[in-house]
Design a protein around this motif. Structure first.
Motif, PDB file in Angstrom:
ATOM      1  N   SER A   1      -8.017   1.915   3.129  1.00  0.00           N
ATOM      2  CA  SER A   1      -7.038   1.843   3.222  1.00  0.00           C
ATOM      3  C   SER A   1      -5.680   1.976   2.217  1.00  0.00           C
ATOM      4  CB  SER A   1      -7.142   0.357   4.029  1.00  0.00           C
ATOM      5  OG  SER A   1      -6.624  -0.400   3.907  1.00  0.00           O
ATOM      6  N   THR A   2      -6.295   2.010   1.624  1.00  0.00           N
ATOM      7  CA  THR A   2      -4.718   2.250   0.415  1.00  0.00           C
ATOM      8  C   THR A   2      -5.189   4.018   0.196  1.00  0.00           C
ATOM      9  OG1 THR A   2      -5.497   0.222  -0.799  1.00  0.00           O
ATOM     10  CG2 THR A   2      -3.957   1.410  -2.071  1.00  0.00           C
ATOM     11  N   THR A   3      -6.501   4.391  -0.135  1.00  0.00           N
ATOM     12  CA  THR A   3      -5.991   5.541  -0.038  1.00  0.00           C
ATOM     13  C   THR A   3      -5.691   6.106   1.576  1.00  0.00           C
ATOM     14  OG1 THR A   3      -9.157   5.569   0.666  1.00  0.00           O
ATOM     15  CG2 THR A   3      -8.264   5.543  -1.891  1.00  0.00           C
ATOM     16  N   LEU A   4      -6.145   6.078   2.298  1.00  0.00           N
ATOM     17  CA  LEU A   4      -5.731   6.859   3.341  1.00  0.00           C
ATOM     18  C   LEU A   4      -3.611   7.366   3.284  1.00  0.00           C
ATOM     19  CD1 LEU A   4      -5.463   8.359   6.327  1.00  0.00           C
ATOM     20  CD2 LEU A   4      -5.891   5.782   7.066  1.00  0.00           C
TER      21      LEU A   4
ATOM     22  N   LYS B   1       0.929  -0.819  -0.158  1.00  0.00           N
ATOM     23  CA  LYS B   1       0.121  -0.553   0.253  1.00  0.00           C
ATOM     24  C   LYS B   1       0.796   1.430  -0.228  1.00  0.00           C
ATOM     25  CE  LYS B   1      -3.769  -2.285   2.453  1.00  0.00           C
ATOM     26  NZ  LYS B   1      -4.541  -2.242   3.400  1.00  0.00           N
ATOM     27  N   GLN B   2       1.473   1.234   0.618  1.00  0.00           N
ATOM     28  CA  GLN B   2       2.836   2.974   0.823  1.00  0.00           C
ATOM     29  C   GLN B   2       3.293   2.464  -0.462  1.00  0.00           C
ATOM     30  OE1 GLN B   2       5.448   1.315   4.335  1.00  0.00           O
ATOM     31  NE2 GLN B   2       3.810   2.563   5.134  1.00  0.00           N
ATOM     32  N   ALA B   3       4.228   1.706  -1.209  1.00  0.00           N
ATOM     33  CA  ALA B   3       4.243   1.384  -2.648  1.00  0.00           C
ATOM     34  C   ALA B   3       3.383   2.604  -3.692  1.00  0.00           C
ATOM     35  CB  ALA B   3       5.151   0.167  -3.631  1.00  0.00           C
ATOM     36  N   ILE B   4       2.446   1.792  -3.424  1.00  0.00           N
ATOM     37  CA  ILE B   4       0.715   2.767  -4.308  1.00  0.00           C
ATOM     38  C   ILE B   4       0.915   3.748  -4.064  1.00  0.00           C
ATOM     39  CG2 ILE B   4      -1.007   2.165  -4.630  1.00  0.00           C
ATOM     40  CD1 ILE B   4      -1.095  -1.137  -3.640  1.00  0.00           C
TER      41      ILE B   4
ATOM     42  N   PHE C   1      -9.731   9.506  -6.625  1.00  0.00           N
ATOM     43  CA  PHE C   1      -8.923   8.107  -6.034  1.00  0.00           C
ATOM     44  C   PHE C   1      -9.661   7.342  -5.250  1.00  0.00           C
ATOM     45  CE2 PHE C   1      -5.608  12.041  -7.326  1.00  0.00           C
ATOM     46  CZ  PHE C   1      -4.337  11.005  -8.128  1.00  0.00           C
ATOM     47  N   LEU C   2      -9.565   6.619  -5.543  1.00  0.00           N
ATOM     48  CA  LEU C   2     -10.550   5.536  -5.280  1.00  0.00           C
ATOM     49  C   LEU C   2      -9.678   4.248  -4.966  1.00  0.00           C
ATOM     50  CD1 LEU C   2     -13.867   5.721  -7.507  1.00  0.00           C
ATOM     51  CD2 LEU C   2     -13.214   6.884  -5.453  1.00  0.00           C
TER      52      LEU C   2
END
Length: 267
Positions: A108-111, A85-88, A177-178
């Protein structure tokens, strides 16, 4: 910690750190090492964890209490597939320039994506996520945050329902961004709950460029979800890796030219 005393469990150690902060204006890593009998690496890890929980504010060499608003506990999802998720998030943040106004959905990924915007200036975020609003309030003073209307989901801390659409009626921005809860190659991008799917569909109507952030564990997720976009219904997918090119192949050949970016492709 006295010699011979049993080593603390992580939860006990972190509570001890919080207790130390309740009695002092700050705590140093050296204080934690002495009090809890751990290394500096462990102490820093505990402080990072507690900051992620919204229970303290990290400083150079230690931490201070959060004396005003404290971010509520975030879902366990935030701590799953963190490296991916951090890389994304970093790859997505590279798409955002100073001064842009963007839509960001809950998840969580958008956060993580919003966290990666630290250092940007003049950026404005429109979101339905309480977690994003609260994080930006405390950590991103240079970013303007606007909240959609809607009904508050107390469990997932986002807004949903007809007022989401009403509050976005006059907004049309460059990028949205979703996150996605799943992806089925023959069907599309999926959300776990009806209210979340409807909010995502609405967000997609209000931006020129549609970006989905999704880690590879979501591909072929074998659960029953609701579609919010067909495979060619977005413009960019940012992933850690695209397993077997399933996403790229599924998105190819449609009406829209979909770009799939693999953030960890060179690892």
């Amino acid at each position: 910690m006295a010699a011979g005393q049993p080593r603390m469990l992580a939860a006990e150690r972190r509570q001890r750190i919080v207790d130390m902060l309740e009695n002092h204006s700050s705590v140093l890593i050296s204080d934690i090492c002495r009090e809890c009998g751990v290394s500096a690496v462990t102490a820093r890890g505990d402080l990072d964890y507690l900051e992620g929980e919204g229970r303290l504010k990290r400083t150079h060499g230690g931490a201070v209490p959060i004396t005003e608003y404290v971010v509520p506990r975030v879902s366990e999802r935030v701590r799953k597939n963190v490296r991916a998720k951090q890389a994304i998030a970093r790859a997505a943040a590279e798409r955002v320039s100073d001064g842009e106004m963007i839509l960001v959905g809950s998840g969580s990924t958008t956060l993580e994506f919003v966290k990666a915007l630290r250092g940007r200036r003049g950026v404005s975020i429109v979101t339905n996520s309480c977690h994003i609003i609260e994080y930006a309030e405390q950590h991103l003073p240079e970013i303007t945050v606007m909240c959609t209307g809607g009904t508050l989901s107390r469990e997932y801390r986002h807004y949903y329902g007809p007022l989401v659409a009403a509050s976005l009626a006059d907004i049309y921005l460059d990028q949205v961004f979703l996150g996605a809860d799943g992806f089925e190659p023959s069907f599309g991008f999926l959300a776990e709950y009806e209210e979340t799917a409807h909010a995502k569909v609405e967000f997609l109507r209000h931006a020129r460029t549609r970006v989905v952030l999704m880690d590879s564990s979501k591909v072929g997720a074998g659960r029953s979800f609701l579609r919010f976009a067909r495979p060619d219904g977005i413009d960019v997918v940012i992933m850690d890796r695209d397993p077997g090119r399933l996403v790229a192949d599924a998105c190819a050949g449609g009406e829209r030219d979909v770009r799939v970016i693999e953030a960890l492709a060179d690892d």
